[in-house]
Design a protein around this motif. Structure first.
Motif, PDB file in Angstrom:
ATOM      1  N   LEU A 209      -7.847   4.714 -15.283  1.00  0.00           N
ATOM      2  CA  LEU A 209      -8.714   4.388 -14.169  1.00  0.00           C
ATOM      3  C   LEU A 209      -9.806   3.391 -14.461  1.00  0.00           C
ATOM      4  N   GLY A 210     -10.508   3.433 -15.787  1.00  0.00           N
ATOM      5  CA  GLY A 210     -11.285   2.545 -16.025  1.00  0.00           C
ATOM      6  C   GLY A 210     -10.825   1.175 -16.256  1.00  0.00           C
ATOM      7  N   ASN A 211      -9.559   0.821 -16.966  1.00  0.00           N
ATOM      8  CA  ASN A 211      -9.173  -0.067 -17.119  1.00  0.00           C
ATOM      9  C   ASN A 211      -8.684  -1.013 -15.799  1.00  0.00           C
ATOM     10  N   LEU A 212      -7.930   0.045 -14.743  1.00  0.00           N
ATOM     11  CA  LEU A 212      -7.672  -0.624 -13.600  1.00  0.00           C
ATOM     12  C   LEU A 212      -9.033  -1.156 -12.832  1.00  0.00           C
ATOM     13  N   ILE A 241       4.554  -0.936 -12.738  1.00  0.00           N
ATOM     14  CA  ILE A 241       5.476  -1.930 -11.721  1.00  0.00           C
ATOM     15  C   ILE A 241       4.393  -2.378 -10.964  1.00  0.00           C
ATOM     16  N   LEU A 242       3.569  -1.666 -10.371  1.00  0.00           N
ATOM     17  CA  LEU A 242       2.453  -2.109  -9.302  1.00  0.00           C
ATOM     18  C   LEU A 242       1.593  -3.366  -9.994  1.00  0.00           C
ATOM     19  N   LEU A 243       1.294  -3.318 -11.236  1.00  0.00           N
ATOM     20  CA  LEU A 243       0.652  -4.288 -12.051  1.00  0.00           C
ATOM     21  C   LEU A 243       1.461  -5.662 -11.805  1.00  0.00           C
ATOM     22  N   GLY A 244       2.671  -5.338 -12.418  1.00  0.00           N
ATOM     23  CA  GLY A 244       3.634  -6.598 -12.269  1.00  0.00           C
ATOM     24  C   GLY A 244       3.752  -7.012 -10.771  1.00  0.00           C
ATOM     25  N   ALA A 245       3.608  -6.231  -9.769  1.00  0.00           N
ATOM     26  CA  ALA A 245       3.631  -7.059  -8.687  1.00  0.00           C
ATOM     27  C   ALA A 245       2.446  -7.736  -8.038  1.00  0.00           C
ATOM     28  N   MET A 246       1.537  -7.747  -9.039  1.00  0.00           N
ATOM     29  CA  MET A 246       0.138  -8.543  -8.865  1.00  0.00           C
ATOM     30  C   MET A 246       0.123  -9.555  -9.804  1.00  0.00           C
ATOM     31  N   GLU A 247       0.960  -9.875 -10.484  1.00  0.00           N
ATOM     32  CA  GLU A 247       0.998 -10.845 -11.390  1.00  0.00           C
ATOM     33  C   GLU A 247       0.549 -12.222 -11.087  1.00  0.00           C
ATOM     34  N   GLY A 248       0.020 -13.126 -11.796  1.00  0.00           N
ATOM     35  CA  GLY A 248      -0.584 -14.534 -11.233  1.00  0.00           C
ATOM     36  C   GLY A 248      -1.967 -14.643 -11.325  1.00  0.00           C
ATOM     37  N   LYS A 249      -2.720 -13.553 -10.641  1.00  0.00           N
ATOM     38  CA  LYS A 249      -4.128 -13.422 -10.407  1.00  0.00           C
ATOM     39  C   LYS A 249      -4.753 -12.338 -11.267  1.00  0.00           C
ATOM     40  N   GLU A 250      -5.984 -12.690 -11.524  1.00  0.00           N
ATOM     41  CA  GLU A 250      -7.166 -11.537 -12.134  1.00  0.00           C
ATOM     42  C   GLU A 250      -6.719 -10.270 -10.722  1.00  0.00           C
ATOM     43  N   ILE A 251      -7.082  -9.206 -11.267  1.00  0.00           N
ATOM     44  CA  ILE A 251      -7.148  -8.238 -10.409  1.00  0.00           C
ATOM     45  C   ILE A 251      -8.543  -7.360 -10.718  1.00  0.00           C
ATOM     46  N   LYS A 252      -8.505  -6.556  -9.466  1.00  0.00           N
ATOM     47  CA  LYS A 252      -9.652  -5.696  -9.508  1.00  0.00           C
ATOM     48  C   LYS A 252      -9.394  -4.282  -8.863  1.00  0.00           C
ATOM     49  N   GLY A 253     -10.060  -3.168  -9.081  1.00  0.00           N
ATOM     50  CA  GLY A 253      -9.580  -2.098  -8.558  1.00  0.00           C
ATOM     51  C   GLY A 253     -10.615  -1.292  -8.028  1.00  0.00           C
ATOM     52  N   GLU A 254     -10.590  -0.695  -6.988  1.00  0.00           N
ATOM     53  CA  GLU A 254     -11.652   0.048  -6.238  1.00  0.00           C
ATOM     54  C   GLU A 254     -11.039   1.576  -6.477  1.00  0.00           C
ATOM     55  N   LEU A 255     -11.826   2.492  -6.876  1.00  0.00           N
ATOM     56  CA  LEU A 255     -11.685   3.863  -6.998  1.00  0.00           C
ATOM     57  C   LEU A 255     -12.119   4.533  -6.007  1.00  0.00           C
ATOM     58  N   LEU A 256     -11.118   4.986  -5.077  1.00  0.00           N
ATOM     59  CA  LEU A 256     -11.610   5.503  -3.764  1.00  0.00           C
ATOM     60  C   LEU A 256     -12.041   7.339  -4.081  1.00  0.00           C
ATOM     61  N   SER A 272      -6.785  -4.993  -5.754  1.00  0.00           N
ATOM     62  CA  SER A 272      -6.522  -6.285  -5.038  1.00  0.00           C
ATOM     63  C   SER A 272      -6.477  -7.639  -5.958  1.00  0.00           C
ATOM     64  N   ARG A 273      -5.781  -8.551  -5.611  1.00  0.00           N
ATOM     65  CA  ARG A 273      -5.695  -9.765  -6.492  1.00  0.00           C
ATOM     66  C   ARG A 273      -6.869 -10.786  -6.276  1.00  0.00           C
ATOM     67  N   GLN A 274      -7.670 -11.276  -7.277  1.00  0.00           N
ATOM     68  CA  GLN A 274      -8.535 -12.028  -7.115  1.00  0.00           C
ATOM     69  C   GLN A 274      -8.265 -13.719  -7.115  1.00  0.00           C
ATOM     70  N   GLN A 275      -9.071 -14.436  -7.055  1.00  0.00           N
ATOM     71  CA  GLN A 275      -8.837 -15.898  -6.835  1.00  0.00           C
ATOM     72  C   GLN A 275      -8.579 -16.602  -8.046  1.00  0.00           C
ATOM     73  N   GLN A 276      -9.025 -15.967  -9.100  1.00  0.00           N
ATOM     74  CA  GLN A 276      -8.822 -16.550 -10.383  1.00  0.00           C
ATOM     75  C   GLN A 276      -7.234 -16.312 -10.813  1.00  0.00           C
ATOM     76  N   ASP A 277      -6.664 -17.524 -11.246  1.00  0.00           N
ATOM     77  CA  ASP A 277      -5.255 -17.409 -11.744  1.00  0.00           C
ATOM     78  C   ASP A 277      -5.298 -16.873 -13.139  1.00  0.00           C
ATOM     79  N   ARG A 278      -4.268 -16.171 -13.390  1.00  0.00           N
ATOM     80  CA  ARG A 278      -3.924 -15.416 -14.858  1.00  0.00           C
ATOM     81  C   ARG A 278      -2.578 -15.257 -15.118  1.00  0.00           C
TER      82      ARG A 278
END
Length: 468
Positions: A209-212, A241-256, A272-278
């Motif tokens: 969860l910390g990594n996400l 698999i979820l992370l692979g679907a987010m490929e191409g952008k930096e990501i951020k997680g919100e622990l609910l 969520s995918r962020q603005q920065q390409d990666r």
């Protein structure tokens, strides 16, 4: 334009549903509130397609399963709940396109239907790993088709690439979609949980969860193997698999929410995918290459010989013949040797000799490494392209000695049982073998000896060598 508009990690505890929990669900109210929040968010998105990845439908060891009939139905009757039923149409166009793209990219996947699953004596149906998360979606929104995926043990990078193809297909079909990774975290948080307590459980949950939350994709792929194995979880492969679907952008997680009330970690997260390409795939590939190189560089002479011999076999069609340059410890001693191959933590082949059959330990390793890869009757032959994902261990057997049952210790000693011409051997310190009776039962089964027969028992110690 983004086509996948929601990325979620959701747990699947049946007890969270009031008709099953009968009041116990109130003990994980934060989880329920978080799942309801996701349900409302999905209703606001109004997706054409919901993609759900589950660990609890029929799983194939060598291919990701994609449910592929006109619809899929299921209920929770196995949990004594008969009024929660689902009958959801399948997005077959998405399925076919996804299967095609996976074939082109060499990602093992298969479309499954009732006819195929009957061969394995299982039903085509919606599992609780899907029903529980969808229960919270269906409260608020039902006008969608489903892509129902069961992950497979084909390796973390392949799962990541599969996620990338989900994103690719959503874009090509212009499909407005959300993706849900269904998975519970550690099942070993408490002694009274479904599995015995392990201190690794809480460590795993915090690490993942910390990594996400930080968007540390490499960190999620680089967690301690022992921690993952000991945590007793079913969510990590869904996350890959979820992370692979987010490929191409930096990501951020919100622990609910996160709760471990019943000894199982229930994490609910919105990503969520962020603005920065990666380009995480390039980073993951480079990391894997560096890790393999380090494993080879740090290996001892025993496992290094086994790997070099297998590489030589795949390159030249035969094993190493010149052994004159081997280290003295491989040339001057004679022992029985077992060579074991594991792929993604699962056994892929194991062959050995109880007593020496060649002139040296080195020759024994050369012979048995090929046998383990090509002649273990339990598995198909290992292919060259699997070698990067295989971990090798070599067990050198010390001389056996007669003993009684009371002299055994499954963590310290291997065991040999014999009755007439029948003989069975089990190595020591194997996962899941914790008692003497378990050890003897497996050894007897191998030899086709009845556990209660009057058989001879011998014990032996091994020196185990592993890679890296």
């Amino acid at each position: 334009m983004e086509n996948i508009l929601g990325y979620y990690l959701m747990p699947h505890p049946p007890i969270i549903i009031p008709d099953i929990g009968k009041g116990e669900e109130k003990k994980i109210e934060e989880t329920s509130l978080a799942c309801n929040k996701i349900g409302r968010e999905v209703a606001d998105i109004k997706p054409d397609t919901i993609i759900i990845i589950t660990p609890h439908a029929t799983m194939f060891s060598d291919a990701i399963a994609i449910s592929d009939e006109e619809k899929i139905s299921g209920d929770l009757s196995q949990f004594r709940c008969t009024n929660i039923k689902m009958d959801i149409p399948i997005d077959k166009e998405f399925n076919v396109k996804l299967r095609t793209e996976c074939h082109v990219e060499g990602i093992p996947s298969v479309l499954v239907d009732s006819e195929l699953l009957r061969r394995y004596n299982v039903n085509y149906e919606l599992d609780h790993g899907s029903i529980v998360p969808l229960y919270f979606i269906n409260k608020y929104y039902k006008d969608y088709k489903l892509v129902h995926i069961t992950y497979s043990m084909i390796g973390d990078v392949n799962l990541y690439k599969f996620g990338m193809e989900i994103k690719n297909v959503a874009e090509k079909l212009n499909r407005k979609a959300v993706i849900i990774a269904s998975g519970d975290l550690s099942h070993k948080l408490k002694e009274e949980g479904p599995y015995s307590y392990s201190p690794y459980g809480e460590l795993f949950d915090k690490a993942l969860l910390g990594n996400l939350e930080k968007g540390d994709v490499l960190g999620a792929f680089n967690m301690n193997k022992t921690m993952i194995s000991e945590a007793g979880q079913c969510g990590l492969n869904s996350v890959y698999i979820l992370l692979g679907a987010m490929e191409g952008k930096e990501i951020k997680g919100e622990l609910l929410s996160y709760e471990g009330t019943f000894g199982v970690g229930y994490g609910v997260m919105k990503l969520s995918r962020q603005q920065q390409d990666r380009n995480y795939l390039d980073e993951l590939t480079k990391y894997k290459e560096e890790k393999l190189k380090a494993k080879l560089d740090e290996s001892n002479s025993y496992v290094k010989l086994a790997r070099e011999n297998l590489n030589h076999y795949f390159s030249h069609g035969k094993s190493i013949e010149d052994i004159s340059n081997l280290p003295k410890e491989l040339l001057n001693e004679r022992h029985g040797v077992f060579v074991s191959l594991k792929k993604f933590g699962n056994l892929r082949g194991c062959i050995g000799t109880i007593a020496p059959t060649t002139g040296s330990v080195g020759e024994e390793i050369i012979r048995n490494s090929i046998e383990a890869a090509m002649s273990d009757p339990r598995f198909p032959e290992v292919s060259e392209d699997e070698m990067d994902d295989i971990d090798i261990s070599v067990d050198v057997l010390m001389d056996s000695e007669p003993c009684n049952k009371e002299d055994l210790d499954p963590k310290k000693y291997g065991v040999i049982v014999s009755l007439g011409m029948r003989r069975g051997l089990l190595l020591p310190d194997l996962e899941g073998v914790n008692t003497v009776d378990e050890q003897l039962q497996i050894a007897c089964d191998k030899a086709d000896i009845d556990f209660d027969d009057d058989y001879k028992i011998e014990r032996f110690e091994v020196v185990r060598y592993k890679e890296g």
